[in-house]
Write a protein that holds these residues in place. Structure first.
Motif, PDB file in Angstrom:
ATOM      1  N   UNK A 145      35.672  31.548  33.431  1.00 10.08           N
ATOM      2  CA  UNK A 145      36.245  31.725  32.101  1.00 10.08           C
ATOM      3  C   UNK A 145      35.386  32.400  31.217  1.00 10.08           C
ATOM      4  N   UNK A 146      34.023  32.487  31.405  1.00  7.31           N
ATOM      5  CA  UNK A 146      33.083  32.844  30.253  1.00  7.31           C
ATOM      6  C   UNK A 146      33.114  34.633  30.343  1.00  7.31           C
ATOM      7  N   UNK A 147      33.871  35.151  31.157  1.00  3.24           N
ATOM      8  CA  UNK A 147      33.946  36.400  31.384  1.00  3.24           C
ATOM      9  C   UNK A 147      35.435  37.030  30.799  1.00  3.24           C
ATOM     10  N   UNK A 148      35.588  36.925  29.482  1.00  2.10           N
ATOM     11  CA  UNK A 148      37.311  37.246  29.105  1.00  2.10           C
ATOM     12  C   UNK A 148      37.749  38.546  29.618  1.00  2.10           C
ATOM     13  N   UNK A 149      36.902  39.617  29.859  1.00  4.94           N
ATOM     14  CA  UNK A 149      37.489  40.829  30.285  1.00  4.94           C
ATOM     15  C   UNK A 149      37.994  40.939  31.584  1.00  4.94           C
ATOM     16  N   UNK A 150      37.554  39.870  32.590  1.00  4.95           N
ATOM     17  CA  UNK A 150      38.330  39.860  33.881  1.00  4.95           C
ATOM     18  C   UNK A 150      38.721  38.463  34.151  1.00  4.95           C
ATOM     19  N   UNK A 151      37.939  37.483  33.921  1.00  4.32           N
ATOM     20  CA  UNK A 151      38.032  36.215  34.314  1.00  4.32           C
ATOM     21  C   UNK A 151      37.737  35.826  35.695  1.00  4.32           C
ATOM     22  N   UNK A 152      37.513  36.826  36.541  1.00  7.39           N
ATOM     23  CA  UNK A 152      37.376  36.681  37.843  1.00  7.39           C
ATOM     24  C   UNK A 152      36.126  37.633  38.283  1.00  7.39           C
ATOM     25  N   UNK A 153      35.070  37.031  39.204  1.00  2.00           N
ATOM     26  CA  UNK A 153      33.918  37.845  39.436  1.00  2.00           C
ATOM     27  C   UNK A 153      33.601  37.596  40.988  1.00  2.00           C
ATOM     28  N   UNK A 154      33.404  38.626  41.579  1.00  4.22           N
ATOM     29  CA  UNK A 154      32.748  38.541  42.955  1.00  4.22           C
ATOM     30  C   UNK A 154      31.411  37.852  43.216  1.00  4.22           C
ATOM     31  N   UNK A 155      31.626  36.793  44.015  1.00  2.00           N
ATOM     32  CA  UNK A 155      30.589  36.021  44.331  1.00  2.00           C
ATOM     33  C   UNK A 155      30.035  36.094  45.746  1.00  2.00           C
ATOM     34  N   UNK A 156      29.160  36.555  45.970  1.00  2.00           N
ATOM     35  CA  UNK A 156      28.462  36.847  47.477  1.00  2.00           C
ATOM     36  C   UNK A 156      28.535  35.228  48.045  1.00  2.00           C
ATOM     37  N   UNK A 157      29.234  35.556  49.357  1.00  2.00           N
ATOM     38  CA  UNK A 157      29.097  34.316  50.225  1.00  2.00           C
ATOM     39  C   UNK A 157      30.027  33.184  49.683  1.00  2.00           C
ATOM     40  N   UNK A 158      30.940  33.603  48.898  1.00  2.00           N
ATOM     41  CA  UNK A 158      32.059  32.452  48.603  1.00  2.00           C
ATOM     42  C   UNK A 158      33.077  32.751  49.812  1.00  2.00           C
ATOM     43  N   UNK A 159      33.528  31.707  50.287  1.00  2.00           N
ATOM     44  CA  UNK A 159      34.546  31.778  51.344  1.00  2.00           C
ATOM     45  C   UNK A 159      35.186  30.217  51.604  1.00  2.00           C
ATOM     46  N   UNK A 160      36.042  30.119  52.456  1.00  2.00           N
ATOM     47  CA  UNK A 160      36.844  28.972  52.602  1.00  2.00           C
ATOM     48  C   UNK A 160      35.972  27.670  52.560  1.00  2.00           C
ATOM     49  N   UNK A 161      34.946  27.945  53.264  1.00  2.00           N
ATOM     50  CA  UNK A 161      33.735  26.562  53.405  1.00  2.00           C
ATOM     51  C   UNK A 161      33.027  26.342  52.217  1.00  2.00           C
ATOM     52  N   UNK A 162      32.904  27.485  51.235  1.00  2.00           N
ATOM     53  CA  UNK A 162      32.117  27.192  49.960  1.00  2.00           C
ATOM     54  C   UNK A 162      32.927  28.069  48.907  1.00  2.00           C
ATOM     55  N   UNK A 163      33.821  27.194  48.444  1.00  2.00           N
ATOM     56  CA  UNK A 163      35.006  28.323  47.746  1.00  2.00           C
ATOM     57  C   UNK A 163      34.323  28.781  46.347  1.00  2.00           C
ATOM     58  N   UNK A 164      33.478  28.341  45.875  1.00  2.00           N
ATOM     59  CA  UNK A 164      32.827  28.638  44.857  1.00  2.00           C
ATOM     60  C   UNK A 164      31.525  29.266  44.982  1.00  2.00           C
ATOM     61  N   UNK A 165      31.266  29.507  45.960  1.00  2.00           N
ATOM     62  CA  UNK A 165      29.767  30.419  46.371  1.00  2.00           C
ATOM     63  C   UNK A 165      28.830  29.138  47.088  1.00  2.00           C
ATOM     64  N   UNK A 166      27.722  29.959  47.127  1.00  2.00           N
ATOM     65  CA  UNK A 166      26.456  29.060  47.747  1.00  2.00           C
ATOM     66  C   UNK A 166      26.440  27.760  46.670  1.00  2.00           C
TER      67      UNK A 166
END
Length: 347
Positions: A145-166
């Motif tokens: 939410x703190x990135x108003x230009x996109x709202x989404x960011x690519x997070x390394x190693x985010x996946x179904x087991x760790x949905x928000x990343x490490x």
């Protein structure tokens, strides 16, 4: 000059913001992913995945309809029926759906884990990308939410087991919907389960429970929304009033089912559909021939997602409306996107 990888990520993000950045005339880049042992093939990302999915064997109990609801077939008027309806929801038109088995809930973490353990499948977000000889790390998109230009960011190693990343995990969340799964991952699970993804026509039909007058799956009174769906109440994206008691994802069956006995067809997570997305799909459908959307296997375009999520709000996408349509690229993992499966009734 931006790399092709950066253009790829930007394309995903643009699609999420309802800005069309795709070019239907161009094919996907040549790339290699880390495949499962059986699928040592090269080609476009799309070709590799479809080949790998074709190798997946159905589970032993794939004929079972446990955890599914058999819904009646019927004819209904599909498309926008409220002042909030967007251009891509028109024109309203008649569609017919056959009798169908539908998962009563979104596919859960526990169900998806069984699939992974039995098949050894590796999800999109867990693979290394290689584009023109250069490798990029596994990961997926997380809401920021703190990135108003996109709202989404690519997070390394985010996946179904760790949905928000490490540092994040799904411990104690077996009954939550699985997220950070791509369209390919959903198709792979469906193949193993002896099922398939629903078409967009089918999803709107069973979300409405056959009632084409409904704006929301519980009726036409928005004031009852927090009692029936997990979505964002308040001033999006920072001030969540949390009237539905869930600031993020909710366990499946946290809200009452619709009239067909299906849970969370509205809110909680967006759900992948089988179809390739066209903004003007309903205009194209007028006078269409049977099987017009057989090009759903195209990897050049985005795929349809339906139902809205815990991030939908009155200030933004209103994706919890029964006619609301969205899309995302088929190789994208997202923190608010999952799926459910359907099965044709055998006679």
């Amino acid at each position: 000059m931006r790399s092709k990888y950066h253009l790829f990520i930007i394309t995903i993000l643009c699609g999420l913001l309802l800005i069309s950045c795709k070019d239907e005339k161009k094919s996907g880049p040549e790339m290699v992913v880390e495949p499962a042992p059986e699928s040592h093939v090269k080609g476009t990302y799309h070709e590799i995945y479809l080949k790998e999915i074709s190798y997946i064997k159905a589970r032993v109990d794939s004929a079972s309809t446990e955890g599914m609801v058999q819904i009646p077939g019927g004819t209904y008027m599909m498309g926008g029926n409220s002042d909030q309806a967007k251009e891509n929801e028109f024109p309203r038109h008649q569609e017919t759906v056959k009798e169908l088995w539908v998962d009563e809930t979104e596919v859960t973490n526990a169900q998806f884990r069984r699939f992974i353990e039995e098949t050894g499948y590796v999800t999109t977000a867990e693979r290394t990308f290689e584009i023109n000889g250069k490798k990029y790390p596994p990961g997926a998109l997380v809401f920021d939410p703190f990135n108003p230009q996109w709202w989404w960011k690519f997070v390394k190693d985010a996946n179904w087991k760790q949905p928000e990343g490490p540092g994040s995990n799904i411990e104690g969340k077996d009954d939550y919907p699985v997220v950070q799964v791509s369209w390919y991952d959903a198709k792979a699970y469906a193949k193993w389960a002896g099922k398939r993804l629903p078409t967009e026509v089918e999803f709107e039909y069973f979300n409405r429970a056959g009632n084409d007058s409904l704006i929301y799956n519980w009726g036409n009174d928005y004031s009852l929304a927090a009692e029936h769906a997990n979505y964002f109440q308040g001033n999006f994206p920072f001030d969540n009033w949390n009237e539905d008691s869930f600031p993020g994802l909710a366990p499946v069956k946290s809200f009452a089912p619709n009239q067909f006995g299906l849970y969370d067809t509205t809110g909680n997570v967006w759900e992948w559909c089988l179809d390739t997305y066209y903004p003007d799909a309903y205009s194209r459908q007028i006078g269409k021939e049977e099987g017009y959307f057989k090009d759903f296997i195209s990897g050049k375009q985005e795929k349809v997602i339906r139902g809205g999520s815990f991030l939908c709000s009155e200030m933004y996408c209103t994706g919890y409306r029964t006619s609301a349509r969205m899309s995302s690229t088929p190789d994208t993992g997202l923190q608010h996107t999952g799926f459910r499966c359907v099965k044709d009734v055998e006679r």
